[in-house]
Enzyme design. Structure first.
Site, PDB file in Angstrom:
ATOM      1  N   ASP A   1      33.013  10.252  59.152  1.00  0.00           N
ATOM      2  CA  ASP A   1      32.982  10.657  60.557  1.00  0.00           C
ATOM      3  C   ASP A   1      34.422  11.017  60.915  1.00  0.00           C
ATOM      4  O   ASP A   1      35.277  10.145  61.029  1.00  0.00           O
ATOM      5  CB  ASP A   1      32.470   9.491  61.413  1.00  0.00           C
ATOM      6  CG  ASP A   1      32.615   9.755  62.917  1.00  0.00           C
ATOM      7  OD1 ASP A   1      32.972  10.890  63.299  1.00  0.00           O
ATOM      8  OD2 ASP A   1      32.357   8.818  63.700  1.00  0.00           O
TER       9      ASP A   1
ATOM     10  N   LYS B   1      41.026  17.461  66.376  1.00  0.00           N
ATOM     11  CA  LYS B   1      39.666  18.013  66.273  1.00  0.00           C
ATOM     12  C   LYS B   1      39.415  19.082  67.334  1.00  0.00           C
ATOM     13  O   LYS B   1      38.662  20.029  67.102  1.00  0.00           O
ATOM     14  CB  LYS B   1      38.662  16.870  66.429  1.00  0.00           C
ATOM     15  CG  LYS B   1      37.234  17.232  66.133  1.00  0.00           C
ATOM     16  CD  LYS B   1      36.399  15.979  66.070  1.00  0.00           C
ATOM     17  CE  LYS B   1      34.931  16.278  65.888  1.00  0.00           C
ATOM     18  NZ  LYS B   1      34.153  15.035  65.770  1.00  0.00           N
TER      19      LYS B   1
ATOM     20  N   GLU C   1      26.614  15.470  64.042  1.00  0.00           N
ATOM     21  CA  GLU C   1      26.763  14.058  64.440  1.00  0.00           C
ATOM     22  C   GLU C   1      25.465  13.438  64.975  1.00  0.00           C
ATOM     23  O   GLU C   1      25.114  12.330  64.566  1.00  0.00           O
ATOM     24  CB  GLU C   1      27.902  13.919  65.460  1.00  0.00           C
ATOM     25  CG  GLU C   1      29.261  14.097  64.789  1.00  0.00           C
ATOM     26  CD  GLU C   1      30.396  14.389  65.767  1.00  0.00           C
ATOM     27  OE1 GLU C   1      30.184  14.279  66.987  1.00  0.00           O
ATOM     28  OE2 GLU C   1      31.496  14.737  65.307  1.00  0.00           O
TER      29      GLU C   1
ATOM     30  N   ASP D   1      25.996  10.431  73.350  1.00  0.00           N
ATOM     31  CA  ASP D   1      27.260  10.061  72.702  1.00  0.00           C
ATOM     32  C   ASP D   1      28.404  10.121  73.718  1.00  0.00           C
ATOM     33  O   ASP D   1      28.817  11.200  74.134  1.00  0.00           O
ATOM     34  CB  ASP D   1      27.497  11.055  71.540  1.00  0.00           C
ATOM     35  CG  ASP D   1      28.766  10.748  70.756  1.00  0.00           C
ATOM     36  OD1 ASP D   1      29.584   9.941  71.218  1.00  0.00           O
ATOM     37  OD2 ASP D   1      28.927  11.330  69.665  1.00  0.00           O
TER      38      ASP D   1
END
Ligand code: AMP
Length: 606
Positions: free
Chosen positions: A9, A70, A147, A169
């Site tokens: 991850d 990211k 994800e 999330d």
């Protein structure tokens, strides 16, 4: 032996690596730490820093440190760490390399292949940049995994026919909601929505503002221009926020936070969960709009969602699951560590691609709910047998939770604390697992706050502590084997043993039913009598409930052995049983369990 594949991850704030170890998917740790902050830096001496040391350096040398890379993946932007500049895949590769090294140290073999997760909304360019990062780090990226799909794999959602799964999330700085259709190996992201600049960090900021204004209202100086004081305040607020997920109050204490006229000023104040929830409610409600939007985009109604999975550290905030449940009628699942859930899912796929049969991630959870009975209203009628669990079943172990109760009458000096196992709002429909008297409370008007804390560990030892908030006066009891399933005979004999124990227990001065009746007079005698018949009824019900649960468990184990038709029927019956259990509809429960038992018998025989 098949070559190992790890699951990674690669997160905005934190990253983790998972792999199959001794038959179980595990998130791998270095020195006990599973989470690697996604931060990279170069120290003034020229040393490369990755993870926690880089995050620590950020405070002092932000110009030599890179975080949240990211967000730049797939762009041409370059970032600096001192002199030369680097591309986003190069920075990400440093994080991946640190995870590769960690995996090699734990697994004691070379690691060359990985599954890496990305957000569902990542474009082709962003996915390609992630592949490039892997390659630079010396990893063959065997699969790029979405994800939300990873979360679904971690929970084994792909093992129950076709399911529609909503993955919510909420991390430190980003929020995503995705609707995923899962059917065996095939998963499809139907819709995904979110806000790239919303997360737990915003909750911290609101709490900082609130605390700061209360600090000033109490005569403290304005410290907003003081970077050091503000960063201490921020850290204290984040800690308090996390405590408020499990406790009704959190105290913030910072010695010598500032000075006024050369005199130190301290911060010392308490925030309640209710106050905190008021601050953040509008942000969480905003996330529900995204949930609504994702459902609309996928053309689904809330009742067509089979499961809600919670991912990201900020979903531990109880208001998140509470509002989601109110909106959808589904209890969100959070039995996996929400920070590690995506890594777990990547590990599941990685292990499968390496040729291992993995169903889902197994973790230790509490199979039952626990809580005390209290005085309140049951169906509008005042009752001393109200019940709401403090520890809810399926919570990962070990767990620690606290709730507040208030005294009902003036000068109330004691609380007869009865601890139950179960989910029924009527305490007597649950199983009594312990009882003790907490006494010596202050003689004050009704409304005196009493905290009840429950700690349940991996060995099934439940510790209950009752504390008068104003004095800190506490009393506790320890119950062993709380998570072990009791047979009906064991329940009855445990209850009998406890009754005997209460009679003998001088320290606890248990007011047994006889004493109770003597104090209360004839009227209570009547109540006691009626309780006996109710007790019998409850016993039958308990048997019925535990049989139904055992049957559900057996049914779930057998699902994989069934043909499509039987599986569909079994799933429908599971649902009917669960609904009947939730709604306490005993006749329906009986019918559905009989049908399921017949079906399972036939499947097992076949
Ligand atoms: P993630 O990016 O998924 O690691 O999530 C990090 C966010 O979760 C940060 O804002 C944390 O402060 C927050 N967080 C971690 N633990 C808790 C908790 N117990 N209650 C509320 N928020 C938490």
């Amino acid at each position: 032996m098949a070559e190992v594949i790890v699951g990674i991850d690669l997160g905005t704030t934190n990253s983790e690596v998972a792999a199959l170890v001794e038959g179980k998917i595990q998130v791998l740790a270095t020195e006990g730490e599973q989470i690697l902050p996604s931060v990279v830096g170069i120290s003034p001496e020229g040393t490369l820093l990755v993870g926690t040391p880089a995050r620590n350096q950020y405070v002092v040398y932000p110009e030599r440190t890179v975080k949240s890379i990211k967000r730049l993946m797939g762009t041409d932007q370059r970032v600096g760490m001192g002199e030369p500049t680097y591309s986003p895949p190069e920075i990400s590769a440093l994080i991946l390399r640190a995870l590769k090294t960690r995996a090699e140290a734990v697994l004691r073999e070379p690691v060359r292949r990985a599954v890496i997760t990305v957000p569902a909304y990542f474009s082709d360019a962003q996915r390609q940049a992630t592949r490039d990062a892997g390659e630079i780090a010396g990893l063959e990226v065997v699969r790029i995994l979405n994800e939300p799909t990873a979360a679904a794999l971690a929970y084994g959602a792909d093992r129950h026919g076709e399911r529609t799964v909503l993955v919510y999330d909420l991390g430190g700085g980003t929020f995503d909601v995705s609707l995923v259709q899962v059917h065996g190996e095939i998963t499809e992201v139907l819709a995904s929505h979110g806000n790239n600049h919303l997360g737990g960090d915003d909750f911290d900021q609101l709490l900082v503002d609130f605390v700061h204004s209360r600090f000033m209202a109490a005569g403290g100086p304005d410290v907003r221009g003081n970077r050091r004081a503000m960063s201490r305040l921020l850290r204290a607020a984040e800690e308090a926020k996390k405590r408020l997920s499990f406790e009704p109050y959190a105290r913030l204490r910072e010695e010598h936070l500032a000075e006024r006229d050369g005199v130190p000023v301290h911060l010392d104040l308490e925030v309640s969960r209710a106050e905190y929830e008021q601050l953040i409610r509008h942000l969480i409600e905003g996330t529900l709009d995204s949930v609504h939007q994702a459902l609309a985009d996928a053309g689904k109604r809330p009742d067509q969602v089979d499961e809600i999975l919670l991912v990201g550290g900020a979903t531990r905030t109880p208001l998140v699951s509470q509002l989601l449940e109110e909106k959808t009628g589904l209890v969100p699942r959070q039995e996996l560590h929400p920070d590690l859930c995506v890594a777990f899912g990547a590990g599941v796929l990685a292990a499968r691609l390496a040729g291992h049969e993995i169903e889902r991630v197994l973790v230790d959870i509490s199979p039952y709910s626990f809580g005390p009975s209290f005085f309140g209203f049951l169906n509008g009628v005042p009752s001393e047998h109200c019940y709401r669990p403090i520890i809810v079943r399926n919570t990962p172990l070990p767990v620690s939770r606290t709730e507040t109760y208030v005294t009902m009458v003036d000068d109330q000096e004691a609380w007869q604390v009865s601890i139950y196992q179960g989910d029924d709002p009527h305490a007597l429909n649950n199983i009594l697992v312990g009882r003790f008297l907490a006494e010596g409370f202050s003689r004050v008007p009704a409304g005196n706050e009493i905290l009840c804390r429950m700690d349940l560990d991996l060995d099934g030892i439940l510790r209950v502590t009752v504390t008068e908030k104003r004095t800190g006066l506490a009393k506790h009891v320890t119950i062993e084997g709380a998570t072990t399933a009791l047979s009906e005979a064991e329940v009855i004999s445990a209850q009998r043993r406890m009754q005997e124990l209460f009679g003998d227990d001088e320290e606890d001065e248990f007011a047994g039913e006889d004493e109770f009746a003597a104090v209360e007079g004839d009227e209570t005698n009547l109540i006691v009598e009626s309780e006996i018949t109710e007790e019998e009824e409850n016993r039958d019900r308990r048997v019925q409930i535990s049989e139904a649960r055992a049957l559900l468990e057996r049914g779930r184990r057998l699902l994989d052995k069934m043909n499509t038709e039987d599986r569909e029927e079994a799933i429908a019956l599971h649902e009917q049983i669960e609904n009947a259990l939730n709604a306490a509809e005993w006749q329906k429960l009986r019918e559905a369990t009989t049908e399921l038992a017949d079906l399972l018998f036939y499947v097992e025989e076949g």
